[in-house]
Write an enzyme that holds these catalytic residues in place. Structure first.
Site, short mmCIF file in Angstrom:
data_model
loop_
_atom_site.label_atom_id
_atom_site.label_comp_id
_atom_site.label_asym_id
_atom_site.label_seq_id
_atom_site.Cartn_x
_atom_site.Cartn_y
_atom_site.Cartn_z
N ASN A 7 18.83 12.90 102.09
CA ASN A 7 19.29 13.69 103.12
C ASN A 7 20.94 13.25 102.98
O ASN A 7 21.48 12.17 102.87
CB ASN A 7 18.91 13.11 104.39
N HIS A 10 24.97 12.44 106.34
CA HIS A 10 25.88 11.47 106.78
C HIS A 10 27.25 11.45 106.02
O HIS A 10 28.23 11.32 106.39
CB HIS A 10 25.24 9.94 106.45
N HIS A 43 20.29 18.89 107.62
CA HIS A 43 20.06 19.42 109.01
C HIS A 43 21.11 20.23 109.44
O HIS A 43 22.39 19.69 109.73
CB HIS A 43 19.67 17.99 109.86
N ARG A 45 22.65 21.48 112.48
CA ARG A 45 22.58 21.30 113.90
C ARG A 45 23.05 22.48 114.55
O ARG A 45 23.99 23.17 114.19
CB ARG A 45 23.09 19.82 114.38
N ARG A 49 27.28 19.32 114.10
CA ARG A 49 27.72 17.99 114.25
C ARG A 49 28.32 17.36 112.70
O ARG A 49 29.39 16.63 112.65
CB ARG A 49 27.02 16.78 114.94
N GLU A 70 16.28 21.06 107.45
CA GLU A 70 16.02 20.76 108.85
C GLU A 70 16.48 21.52 109.99
O GLU A 70 17.90 21.69 109.99
CB GLU A 70 16.22 19.16 108.88
N THR A 101 7.41 10.95 123.02
CA THR A 101 7.89 9.81 123.67
C THR A 101 8.70 8.91 122.34
O THR A 101 9.63 8.22 122.54
CB THR A 101 6.75 8.84 124.09
N GLU A 151 6.00 16.10 108.26
CA GLU A 151 6.95 15.05 107.93
C GLU A 151 6.34 13.89 109.03
O GLU A 151 6.81 14.12 110.12
CB GLU A 151 8.29 15.24 107.70
N HIS A 191 12.48 8.84 108.10
CA HIS A 191 13.33 8.34 109.07
C HIS A 191 13.44 6.82 109.30
O HIS A 191 12.21 6.04 109.42
CB HIS A 191 13.17 8.87 110.55
N1 PXP Z 1 13.60 13.28 108.08
C1 PXP Z 1 13.97 13.91 109.00
C2 PXP Z 1 13.22 14.73 109.53
C3 PXP Z 1 15.46 13.61 109.56
O1 PXP Z 1 15.78 14.43 110.77
C4 PXP Z 1 16.06 12.57 108.93
C5 PXP Z 1 17.67 12.23 109.60
O2 PXP Z 1 17.38 11.80 110.80
C6 PXP Z 1 15.28 11.80 107.92
C7 PXP Z 1 14.33 11.97 107.58
C8 PXP Z 1 16.31 10.78 107.39
O3 PXP Z 1 16.26 9.43 108.13
P1 PXP Z 1 17.32 8.33 107.56
O4 PXP Z 1 18.89 9.08 107.64
O5 PXP Z 1 16.98 7.23 108.70
O6 PXP Z 1 16.87 7.93 106.28
#
Ligand code: PXP
Length: 243
Positions: A7, A10, A43, A45, A49, A70, A101, A151, A191
């Site tokens: 991903n 960032h 992603h 958004r 962002r 995403e 939650t 996922e 995540h």
């Molecule tokens: N999977 C999904 C569905 C996500 O939205 C994200 C990013 O928040 C990730 C994986 C990757 O998470 P991380 O950046 O904490 O590795």
């Protein structure tokens, strides 16, 4: 052997902090590919962002492996997905009210909207994954709405500190994976996964792909910083600088 989806959101977050051109998530995606990534995840958004539409278009043209988009359960982004045609789409919650939650998509609550979005994606042959908690009812609901994959949200596992708690969260991921496979769903996970907590999850071979962002980009900053400073230092102390 599990696959790795990287991903690059960032990288875009850092770019957006200055509103300029660098660092470019497209360059990051190319390097991730060279490093062996099996896919690139972004992603888009609603609030834009980090990843922009421009990024998505360029990634569609440049990512040689799999592009996983995403997105929220939103018509405006669905239209973009239909236009750009990522290799797969992962539906994620963006607003508090779409969350269960723990942080995954509330499939049961939003089943009608999710079902019709999945149908729209299937009409153009885009498979859909749902980002959900390791919750057996949500998994059953994911299958009922026609998802191709789930996922599993690994956030609670990743945030656990005590060994009994880690074990409990691991068991929830294991049990969820088993049920999802029984229901014919492909299983991915992501995540909060890091270089320290990923290894035990290799004990669940049914998980096809791990999607990881923050930990990889964080490490990239640190392993690359020394070289970056050295290169700037050589410019600052080079032939044109004052003695
Ligand atoms: N999977 C999904 C569905 C996500 O939205 C994200 C990013 O928040 C990730 C994986 C990757 O998470 P991380 O950046 O904490 O590795």
């Amino acid at each position: 052997m599990a696959k790795l989806g990287v991903n690059v959101d960032h990288v875009a977050t850092l770019r957006q902090a200055r509103g300029g051109r660098e660092p470019d998530p497209i360059a990051a995606a190319i390097l991730a590919d060279l490093g062996g990534a099996d896919g690139i995840v972004v992603h888009l958004r609603e609030d834009r962002r980090h990843i922009q539409e421009r990024d998505l278009k360029l990634l569609r043209e440049t990512v040689p492996s799999t592009l996983n988009l995403e997105m929220a359960v939103e018509e405006s982004v669905a239209k973009i997905a239909i236009q750009i045609r990522p290799d797969k789409v992962t539906l994620v919650p963006e607003r508090r009210q779409e969350l269960t939650t723990e942080g995954g998509l509330a499939v049961i609550e939003h089943r009608d909207r999710i079902k019709s979005l999945i149908r729209a994606m299937h009409d153009v042959h885009i498979p859909v994954s749902l980002f959900i908690d390791p919750d057996l009812d949500q998994i059953r609901a994911a299958q009922k709405v026609g998802a191709d994959a789930i996922e599993l949200h690994t956030g609670r596992y990743a945030n656990s500190r005590e060994s009994a708690e880690i074990q409990k969260e691991f068991d929830a991921l294991l049990e969820s994976t088993k049920l999802a496979r029984k229901l014919g769903l492909e299983v991915n996970a992501g995540h909060g996964l890091t270089y320290h907590n990923i290894q035990p999850l290799m004990m669940i071979p049914e998980i096809v792909e791990f999607n990881i962002g923050h930990s990889i980009i964080s490490r990239a900053i640190l392993v690359g910083l020394e070289r970056a400073v050295r290169e700037m230092k050589s410019l600052v102390t080079g032939p044109n600088s004052q003695p």
